[in-house]
Design an enzyme around this catalytic site. Structure first.
Site, PDB file in Angstrom:
ATOM      1  N   LYS A 106       0.854  -1.176   0.000  1.00 56.21           N
ATOM      2  CA  LYS A 106       0.000   0.000   0.000  1.00 56.21           C
ATOM      3  C   LYS A 106       0.891   1.228   0.000  1.00 56.21           C
ATOM      4  O   LYS A 106       1.656   1.462   0.936  1.00 56.21           O
ATOM      5  CB  LYS A 106      -0.904  -0.003   1.233  1.00 56.21           C
ATOM      6  CG  LYS A 106      -1.800   1.215   1.290  1.00 56.21           C
ATOM      7  CD  LYS A 106      -2.803   1.081   2.400  1.00 56.21           C
ATOM      8  CE  LYS A 106      -3.677   2.309   2.491  1.00 56.21           C
ATOM      9  NZ  LYS A 106      -4.637   2.203   3.589  1.00 56.21           N
ATOM     10  N   LYS A 121      -1.891  -1.625  -3.983  1.00 55.70           N
ATOM     11  CA  LYS A 121      -2.824  -0.503  -3.917  1.00 55.70           C
ATOM     12  C   LYS A 121      -2.082   0.810  -3.921  1.00 55.70           C
ATOM     13  O   LYS A 121      -1.143   0.937  -3.149  1.00 55.70           O
ATOM     14  CB  LYS A 121      -3.644  -0.641  -2.629  1.00 55.70           C
ATOM     15  CG  LYS A 121      -4.561   0.522  -2.353  1.00 55.70           C
ATOM     16  CD  LYS A 121      -5.180   0.362  -1.010  1.00 55.70           C
ATOM     17  CE  LYS A 121      -5.989   1.609  -0.744  1.00 55.70           C
ATOM     18  NZ  LYS A 121      -6.460   1.658   0.603  1.00 55.70           N
TER      19      LYS A 121
HETATM   20  C1  PBG Z   1      -7.619   2.969   5.254  1.00 53.92           C
HETATM   21  C2  PBG Z   1      -7.863   2.868   3.802  1.00 53.92           C
HETATM   22  C3  PBG Z   1      -7.713   3.854   2.807  1.00 53.92           C
HETATM   23  C4  PBG Z   1      -8.182   3.270   1.627  1.00 53.92           C
HETATM   24  C5  PBG Z   1      -8.549   1.966   1.926  1.00 53.92           C
HETATM   25  N1  PBG Z   1      -8.315   1.739   3.268  1.00 53.92           N
HETATM   26  C6  PBG Z   1      -7.311   5.262   2.884  1.00 53.92           C
HETATM   27  C7  PBG Z   1      -5.982   5.694   3.307  1.00 53.92           C
HETATM   28  O1  PBG Z   1      -5.056   4.913   3.548  1.00 53.92           O
HETATM   29  O2  PBG Z   1      -5.838   6.900   3.456  1.00 53.92           O
HETATM   30  C8  PBG Z   1      -8.281   3.937   0.291  1.00 53.92           C
HETATM   31  C9  PBG Z   1      -9.296   3.388  -0.634  1.00 53.92           C
HETATM   32  C10 PBG Z   1      -9.603   4.242  -1.798  1.00 53.92           C
HETATM   33  O3  PBG Z   1      -9.017   5.325  -2.013  1.00 53.92           O
HETATM   34  O4  PBG Z   1     -10.483   3.836  -2.581  1.00 53.92           O
HETATM   35  N2  PBG Z   1      -6.339   3.010   5.688  1.00 53.92           N
END
Ligand code: PBG
Length: 324
Positions: free
Chosen positions: A195, A248
């Site tokens: 991520k 992601k």
């Molecule tokens: C929580 C999380 C996020 C997303 C999924 N889980 C946001 C972030 O890390 O700020 C993003 C999902 C999306 O943008 O569709 N940590």
């Protein structure tokens, strides 16, 4: 052999030919639909920053889940929103949290649908950070215990799979152990392993009201410049017991998806995030491109890169096209 013997256009002459030789096919079977749940009853509120996305109260989330299952989509990914926030994010692991309520309401419908839950503190802490704060820093090790409690609460409510997205080190192992200790040996873990600290989460932060109150997420999410690190982190998560690993966002990281596909034998999931979704909507709204074609092409590129599972807000739209 080269031109004129070789003519690439032979295999493109018509739709039927193109259909037969297609190397990559999208299928409803690989889609996961993210859904937002909020407290209340009979509530369905539009999320301003995200076209055609809503926050559902647990009762209506169950109704919506039934529609998703009827489209043949195998899974939903649940996010809790609008819970009371505090320093440690205690609503995240409450047995009566909106997510737990939604899980049991959905499960009581006995749908052919997997319920996956996002495990992270950012929508529950008053700092908006994904971990617990100690000495003005996001503290890794004290967050792990909280994530384990959150995962366990979701498993107890009936979740099929938990998906930790917090990016604390060691969380997969700690969550696996906590689940196993309580007998939830069959609850799977899909780790948001790769991520990245991305600008493409912008619209989501409005949906989950989880914008950090100070600083940013760069001390825990991966630097976009570090592809090798992302691979190391996936390897570490698999070692700790992740059943599925995720990349992601998807689009700016197709190279990571492709590398992960070659390197690992576990299923690779890719998250087509909120910013990627809204870019297409915004461009279509401005009359710059055809939404449906751009959507299909985008998702096909993620599949072609090597993703086995695609998490996308487009899931119902795609399913309707594929089911035709
Ligand atoms: C929580 C999380 C996020 C997303 C999924 N889980 C946001 C972030 O890390 O700020 C993003 C999902 C999306 O943008 O569709 N940590």
């Amino acid at each position: 052999m080269s031109f004129p013997r070789t003519r690439f256009r032979r295999l493109r002459v018509n739709k039927t030919m193109r259909r037969m030789v297609a190397e990559t096919r999208l299928s409803v079977d690989e889609l996961v639909y993210p859904m937002f749940v909020c407290p209340g009853k009979q509530t369905k509120e539009p999320i301003e920053a995200m076209e055609n996305c809503f926050r559902f109260s647990p009762d209506l989330a169950a109704k919506e889940a039934a529609k998703i299952a009827a489209l043949g989509i195998p899974a939903i990914l649940l996010f809790g929103t609008k819970e009371k926030k505090d320093a440690v994010g205690s609503r995240a692991w409450a047995a009566d949290s909106v997510v737990c309520q939604a899980i049991s309401k959905i499960k009581s419908k006995t749908l052919e649908l997997l319920v996956i839950t996002d495990v992270c503190l950012c929508a529950y802490t008053d700092s908006g950070h994904c971990g617990v704060i100690k000495d003005k820093k996001i503290n890794n090790d004290s967050t792990l215990e909280v994530l384990a409690k959150m995962s366990l609460a979701h498993a107890k409510a009936g979740a099929d799979m938990v998906a930790p997205s917090d990016m604390m080190d060691g969380r997969v192992g700690v969550i696996r152990e906590a689940l196993d200790d309580e007998g939830f040996v069959e609850t799977a873990i899909m780790s948001y392993s790769s991520k990245f600290a991305s600008a493409f989460y912008g619209p989501f932060r409005d949906a989950a009201q989880s914008t950090p109150a100070f600083g940013d997420r760069k001390t825990y999410q991966i630097d976009p410049a570090c592809g090798r690190q992302a691979i190391r982190q996936m390897a570490a998560d698999i070692e700790q017991g992740a059943d599925i690993v995720m990349v992601k966002p998807a689009l700016a990281y197709l190279d990571i998806i492709a590398k992960a596909r070659r390197r690992f034998d576990v299923p690779i999931a890719a998250y087509n995030v909120s910013g990627e979704y809204m870019m297409l909507h915004a461009a279509a709204k401005a009359g710059l491109l055809d939404l449906q074609s751009a959507m299909m092409e985008t998702l096909l590129s993620i599949k072609r890169a090597g993703a086995d599972i695609i998490i996308t807000y487009f899931a119902p739209d795609v399913a309707k096209i594929l089911n035709k």
